[in-house]
Design a protein around this motif. Structure first.
Motif, PDB file in Angstrom:
ATOM      1  N   GLU A 182      -8.683  26.397 -24.316  1.00 54.59           N
ATOM      2  CA  GLU A 182      -7.741  25.272 -24.424  1.00 54.59           C
ATOM      3  C   GLU A 182      -8.371  23.983 -23.909  1.00 54.59           C
ATOM      4  O   GLU A 182      -8.256  22.919 -24.544  1.00 54.59           O
ATOM      5  N   GLN A 183      -9.061  24.071 -22.769  1.00 45.52           N
ATOM      6  CA  GLN A 183      -9.736  22.882 -22.229  1.00 45.52           C
ATOM      7  C   GLN A 183     -10.764  22.338 -23.221  1.00 45.52           C
ATOM      8  O   GLN A 183     -10.836  21.133 -23.465  1.00 45.52           O
ATOM      9  N   LEU A 184     -11.564  23.266 -23.774  1.00 41.52           N
ATOM     10  CA  LEU A 184     -12.635  22.863 -24.682  1.00 41.52           C
ATOM     11  C   LEU A 184     -12.085  22.198 -25.931  1.00 41.52           C
ATOM     12  O   LEU A 184     -12.545  21.120 -26.341  1.00 41.52           O
ATOM     13  N   ASN A 185     -11.078  22.822 -26.543  1.00 41.69           N
ATOM     14  CA  ASN A 185     -10.514  22.257 -27.773  1.00 41.69           C
ATOM     15  C   ASN A 185      -9.854  20.904 -27.522  1.00 41.69           C
ATOM     16  O   ASN A 185      -9.897  20.011 -28.382  1.00 41.69           O
ATOM     17  N   ASP A 186      -9.251  20.743 -26.353  1.00 46.54           N
ATOM     18  CA  ASP A 186      -8.656  19.443 -26.015  1.00 46.54           C
ATOM     19  C   ASP A 186      -9.730  18.357 -25.907  1.00 46.54           C
ATOM     20  O   ASP A 186      -9.503  17.200 -26.270  1.00 46.54           O
ATOM     21  N   LYS A 187     -10.903  18.733 -25.388  1.00 40.03           N
ATOM     22  CA  LYS A 187     -11.991  17.771 -25.244  1.00 40.03           C
ATOM     23  C   LYS A 187     -12.598  17.389 -26.603  1.00 40.03           C
ATOM     24  O   LYS A 187     -13.060  16.271 -26.800  1.00 40.03           O
ATOM     25  N   ILE A 188     -12.622  18.364 -27.520  1.00 45.04           N
ATOM     26  CA  ILE A 188     -13.256  18.128 -28.830  1.00 45.04           C
ATOM     27  C   ILE A 188     -12.332  17.396 -29.788  1.00 45.04           C
ATOM     28  O   ILE A 188     -12.788  16.594 -30.608  1.00 45.04           O
ATOM     29  N   ARG A 189     -11.042  17.663 -29.685  1.00 46.55           N
ATOM     30  CA  ARG A 189     -10.077  17.187 -30.685  1.00 46.55           C
ATOM     31  C   ARG A 189     -10.161  15.674 -30.885  1.00 46.55           C
ATOM     32  O   ARG A 189     -10.173  14.905 -29.928  1.00 46.55           O
ATOM     33  N   ASP A 190     -10.266  15.286 -32.159  1.00 48.95           N
ATOM     34  CA  ASP A 190     -10.329  13.875 -32.561  1.00 48.95           C
ATOM     35  C   ASP A 190     -11.579  13.171 -32.059  1.00 48.95           C
ATOM     36  O   ASP A 190     -11.604  11.940 -31.906  1.00 48.95           O
TER      37      ASP A 190
END
Length: 579
Positions: A182-190
């Motif tokens: 979840e942390q990783l995807n939040d950092k990558i998103r957009d």
């Protein structure tokens, strides 16, 4: 009549009319239907939202995924082996899921510190890639022994409240994996990101697709494991694309933000017409495709002339119990006398080969050259490598090949230490110079094939903008920004103290066109080295007692650069079980 009318109570207005702050209509929201169980989903509540939860992997999807087509897509892509199972199969899974929830409720009564300690021990177990049973069988008893010896028995007895069973450790690792993901995807998103990916089949004939991601995080580049998925059928380009595409969609990551893909040259991966490259180009036309430079170097290095190939074959025939690398060749050359004596005692026909000076000179040369190739390979490994840096390494090696060929033609073999020493000690005439020249010449051709000659100065403006001139293809605006950057004394100081990527990330904030152009070269991966590290980690983690789902979770916790948010996980667990 009036008195009876006035005696009636005034008609009460509906709440929505009397209160201006309340909406007059409710937005339509989908609700869970029992029929969704046939697709492998039950429902759960997160906050005040009803969300679908897979009864196979326990993954909770977003609220807008509460649609049959999205639930079916998850089942068919993530659990294709279960897509034709009857509803009774999923009902049993649901029973198991509820049993797990009851265990979570039991865990809610744990002291907060005991639960937190349990997560921290599980994290260390995953980081060390050890069996889960080590926590209960070794770590806890050892901790009790240490505390009882150093402090007192009463304090040590409190450690017995920490849950560290095999199943508990497995659940803890699952929770931490989901938190890290979840942390990783939040950092990558957009944000812009690049991928490196590779698929391989392990000793159990399980095919895995590992994908790493590189992205801009704060003021520098970060690399991390994105996912590790099993390929349940033949690893075709369509199958691989479907796995990647499904993951990106479920994580709400966009193909248009992907600026680079790095793979090996396998047809399923790199085919321009029917390969993964072609499929990704359809959804992200501007993505930059890179053939792993380490893989290219290996392909260029493996070519041998018939004479040298025979030497390699004889080394293999001696039954050296390992792959033939430069270390093996050097060791065989070093132990040539002992090997000859052994072969003579065994009456092996290869004994005379190890008594042949020409054969030994070729072996010495191979050990020297393979050592040089190995050094090049090591220089190209590691994290945080980028195209300009590795291009320099290849350029340096190809120039050395030219120099070695010229020196060997002149009879100078100073660059080949084992060969030179063997000839001098035994006072021999060098009779393998033609063989050496042919091999070095062939290496040059193969390196030119796999690393086409490019302008060696094309990356100079990125490597050191303060000493380079801007490329001719720069636009007027890019030229102006380049002048501004290279005239800034503060930026000159920052260039000396920061990594190359961090410097250009900083430049992009004030000079977006120039910074974006530089990062378009630095952001994509140049090798798939991290995937190889991932496969090595899987080999250490994998046992017959762990499910295929456990492998991805344990790999993520073991190799991720992100730390689990222990306190948040524990508080969410307490809130969930209380609910």
């Amino acid at each position: 009549m009036d008195k009876f009318v006035t005696a009636l109570p005034a008609k009460r207005k509906p709440d929505y009319e009397s209160s201006p702050n309340v909406a007059t209509s409710k937005a339509k929201t989908r609700k869970y239907d029992e029929a969704y169980l046939a697709l492998g989903f039950t429902s759960t509540t997160v906050g005040k939202e009803e969300r679908p939860q897979c009864v196979v992997c326990l993954k909770i999807l977003a609220r807008d995924s509460l649609k049959p087509n999205k639930l079916k897509r998850h089942l068919e892509t993530t659990h294709p082996e279960h897509k034709d199972k009857p509803v009774e199969f999923f009902r049993k899974k649901l029973t198991h899921c509820r049993a797990q929830q009851s265990r979570f409720t039991k865990a809610a009564s744990l002291p907060a510190n005991a639960q937190l300690a349990s997560y921290k021990v599980a994290y260390r177990v995953a980081q060390c890639k050890k069996p889960h049973t080590i926590a209960e069988e070794l770590i806890l008893p050892s901790a009790i022994d240490m505390v009882s010896t150093m402090i007192d028995v009463a304090t040590a007895s409190k450690l017995k409240a920490i849950p560290l069973s095999n199943n508990t450790i497995s659940r803890r690792i699952y929770d931490m994996s989901k938190d890290i993901e979840e942390q990783l995807n939040d950092k990558i998103r957009d944000r812009r990101f690049a991928l490196q990916m590779d698929e391989a089949t392990d000793s159990n004939k399980d095919c895995l697709l590992i994908t790493y991601v590189r992205f801009i995080d704060a003021d520098d580049l970060r690399e991390d494991l994105l996912f590790c998925k099993q390929v349940t059928s033949r690893a075709t380009a369509d199958k691989l694309f479907k796995i990647i595409d499904t993951y990106l969609r479920e994580a709400d990551l966009k193909w248009e933000d992907c600026v680079g893909i790095c793979t090996d040259r396998a047809q399923a991966m790199a085919g321009r017409r029917g390969g993964l490259q072609a499929l990704i180009k359809r959804v992200s036309p501007n993505v930059q495709w890179t053939h792993c430079m380490i893989h290219r170097e290996a392909l260029a290095s493996k070519q041998l002339s018939p004479d040298l190939h025979d030497v390699m074959t004889d080394v293999i025939t001696t039954r050296v119990p390992m792959a033939v690398t430069w270390k093996v060749l050097s060791r065989v050359f070093e132990l040539r006398d002992e090997i000859r004596i052994f072969l003579e005692e065994e009456k092996n026909e290869l004994a005379h080969t190890f008594n042949n000076n020409k054969f030994l000179m070729k072996l010495a040369y191979l050990s020297d050259m393979f050592q040089k190739l190995n050094e090049l390979n090591l220089q190209m490994q590691g994290s945080d490598t980028h195209l300009p840096h590795l291009a320099d390494k290849i350029t340096s090696f190809t120039r050395k090949l030219e120099m070695w060929e010229q020196r060997v033609t002149e009879g100078n073999i100073d660059s080949f230490e084992n060969l030179k020493s063997f000839i001098e000690v035994n006072k021999l005439q060098n009779t393998v110079i033609p063989c050496m020249k042919a091999h070095i010449s062939a290496l040059q051709k193969h390196f030119q094939r796999y690393f086409p000659v490019q302008d060696p100065t094309q990356y100079d403006w990125i490597r050191d903008p303060f000493s380079a001139t801007p490329p001719a293809e720069f636009s007027t605006t890019e030229n102006e920004q380049f002048i501004d950057v290279t005239s800034d004394s503060i930026m000159r100081l920052e260039f000396k103290s920061k990594t190359l990527a961090a410097f250009w990330i900083g430049v992009e904030k004030d000079f977006p066109l120039l910074g974006k152009r530089a990062l378009a070269t630095l952001l994509p991966f140049a090798t798939s080295y991290l995937c190889e590290i991932g496969f090595s980690a899987v080999a250490s983690i994998k046992t017959k007692y762990r499910s295929k789902l456990d492998i991805e979770n344990e790999l993520r916790v073991a190799v991720s650069q992100l730390q689990p948010r222990f306190e948040k996980i524990c508080s969410m667990k307490q809130a969930h079980t209380s609910h």
